[in-house]
Design a protein around this motif. Structure first.
Motif, short mmCIF file in Angstrom:
data_model
loop_
_atom_site.label_atom_id
_atom_site.label_comp_id
_atom_site.label_asym_id
_atom_site.label_seq_id
_atom_site.Cartn_x
_atom_site.Cartn_y
_atom_site.Cartn_z
N ASP A 1 0.84 -1.20 0.00
CA ASP A 1 0.00 0.00 0.00
C ASP A 1 0.87 1.25 0.00
O ASP A 1 2.08 1.19 0.25
N PHE A 2 0.23 2.38 -0.24
CA PHE A 2 0.87 3.68 -0.19
C PHE A 2 0.18 4.54 0.86
O PHE A 2 -1.05 4.50 1.03
N PHE A 3 1.00 5.30 1.56
CA PHE A 3 0.46 6.20 2.58
C PHE A 3 -0.32 7.33 1.92
O PHE A 3 0.08 7.85 0.87
N ARG A 4 -1.43 7.70 2.61
CA ARG A 4 -2.23 8.81 2.09
C ARG A 4 -2.79 9.61 3.26
O ARG A 4 -3.30 9.02 4.23
N ALA A 5 -2.67 10.91 3.16
CA ALA A 5 -3.24 11.82 4.16
C ALA A 5 -4.43 12.54 3.55
O ALA A 5 -4.33 13.10 2.44
N GLN A 6 -5.57 12.54 4.27
CA GLN A 6 -6.79 13.16 3.77
C GLN A 6 -7.36 14.10 4.83
O GLN A 6 -7.30 13.81 6.04
N ASP A 7 -7.92 15.20 4.39
CA ASP A 7 -8.61 16.11 5.30
C ASP A 7 -9.86 15.43 5.84
O ASP A 7 -10.58 14.73 5.11
N LEU A 8 -10.14 15.71 7.11
CA LEU A 8 -11.29 15.07 7.75
C LEU A 8 -12.61 15.75 7.40
O LEU A 8 -13.67 15.14 7.49
N ASP B 1 -6.01 18.56 11.81
CA ASP B 1 -6.09 17.10 11.90
C ASP B 1 -6.38 16.50 10.52
O ASP B 1 -7.14 17.07 9.73
N GLN B 2 -5.77 15.34 10.27
CA GLN B 2 -5.97 14.64 9.00
C GLN B 2 -6.17 13.14 9.25
O GLN B 2 -5.77 12.59 10.30
N PHE B 3 -6.79 12.51 8.27
CA PHE B 3 -6.95 11.05 8.29
C PHE B 3 -5.71 10.43 7.66
O PHE B 3 -5.43 10.66 6.47
N LEU B 4 -4.95 9.70 8.46
CA LEU B 4 -3.68 9.13 8.01
C LEU B 4 -3.81 7.61 7.88
O LEU B 4 -4.02 6.91 8.87
N SER B 5 -3.70 7.11 6.69
CA SER B 5 -3.81 5.65 6.47
C SER B 5 -3.48 5.37 5.01
O SER B 5 -2.92 6.23 4.30
N SER B 6 -3.84 4.18 4.56
CA SER B 6 -3.73 3.83 3.14
C SER B 6 -5.09 3.98 2.49
O SER B 6 -6.12 4.05 3.17
N ASP B 7 -5.09 4.02 1.19
CA ASP B 7 -6.34 4.20 0.44
C ASP B 7 -6.93 2.83 0.12
O ASP B 7 -6.35 2.06 -0.64
N ILE B 8 -8.09 2.54 0.73
CA ILE B 8 -8.71 1.22 0.50
C ILE B 8 -9.38 1.12 -0.85
O ILE B 8 -9.85 0.05 -1.24
#
Length: 255
Positions: free
Chosen positions: A160-167, A175-182
């Motif tokens: 997977d690749f790391f991805r940061a998304q705005d909540l 604050d951001q949503f930090l995870s991989s893109d499902i």
């Protein structure tokens, strides 16, 4: 004007064309420029004598006065050397021991005399035959004379690749949503196309006893004459099988 068939069949196959002497010229073969070329050949992994015992009940469609002859042959429908896999980078060659599965039939053509209805003082009979296949299946453990090339395991790895998304609304801006893109899928896989060992049937030896189980004598007929419909057979079967595998080998240095 010639018809369509005559135009298509312009060579009369019922007449042989004249054959004259042909000339030939020797040609040098194309050879590998390397000193130790590699060749792909079947390697004899070992010859094995396998012994099995069979018991079968055989029923005849007609009464049997006596058995005249039995012709037999062994038919192998499966001969499988089961080898464990290895991972890429491990030593792929081994001599075992390995299980060897055998499955097949003993084909028997039984020729027999069947009594004809009529006077029992002089018994007339007809020559008939019955063909049956007696199945057998066994497993034996063998240690090879030459190493077999073991199958290499296929691999499949996900990444997977790391991805940061705005909540979004309702959360602090920092604050951001930090995870991989499902919603994405990434994978690396390898496939190994291994060479399956195979067998050849070298020879077979069959020792059999066939005995009737329901013989009945003719009422007032000749002494010892009678008929039966069923036999039980006991078979000792000895097979010699050769196990091979296509491998890449070097011819080596010439002597």
């Amino acid at each position: 004007m010639s018809n369509k068939n005559e135009q298509q069949n312009c060579v009369n196959l019922n007449q042989s064309a004249s054959t004259e002497q042909c000339e030939n010229t020797p040609v040098e073969p194309v050879v590998s420029p390397t000193d130790n070329p590699l060749i792909r050949v079947p390697v004899n992994l070992g010859n094995f004598q396998v012994t099995s015992s069979l018991v079968a009940n055989i029923s005849f469609p007609d009464p049997v006065l006596e058995i005249k002859d039995i012709k037999k042959r062994v038919e192998i429908v499966q001969c499988r050397l089961m080898t464990p896999p290895v991972t890429n980078g491990e030593d792929p060659f081994s001599v075992g021991p390995f299980p060897l599965f055998l499955k097949g039939h003993v084909r028997k053509n039984i020729q027999y005399a069947s009594p004809c209805p009529g006077d029992t003082e002089c018994v007339s009979s007809e020559l008939k035959s019955l063909t049956v296949r007696v199945p057998f299946e066994c497993m034996t453990t063998v240690t090879l004379e030459e190493p077999v090339q073991l199958p290499v395991i296929n691999t499949r790895n996900e990444f997977d690749f790391f991805r940061a998304q705005d909540l979004g609304p309702g959360f602090p801006e920092k604050d951001q949503f930090l995870s991989s893109d499902i919603s994405q899928f990434h994978q690396s896989s390898t496939q190994a196309y291994n060479n399956l060992p195979f067998c050849e049937l070298v020879s077979s030896e069959i020792l059999e006893w066939d005995e009737s189980t329901d013989r009945q004598a003719f009422g007032t007929g000749p002494v010892g004459e009678g008929y039966f419909h069923n036999i039980v057979e006991k078979v000792n079967l000895n097979l010699t099988v050769r196990v091979l595998q296509n491998q890449t080998v070097s011819l080596g240095d010439e002597a």
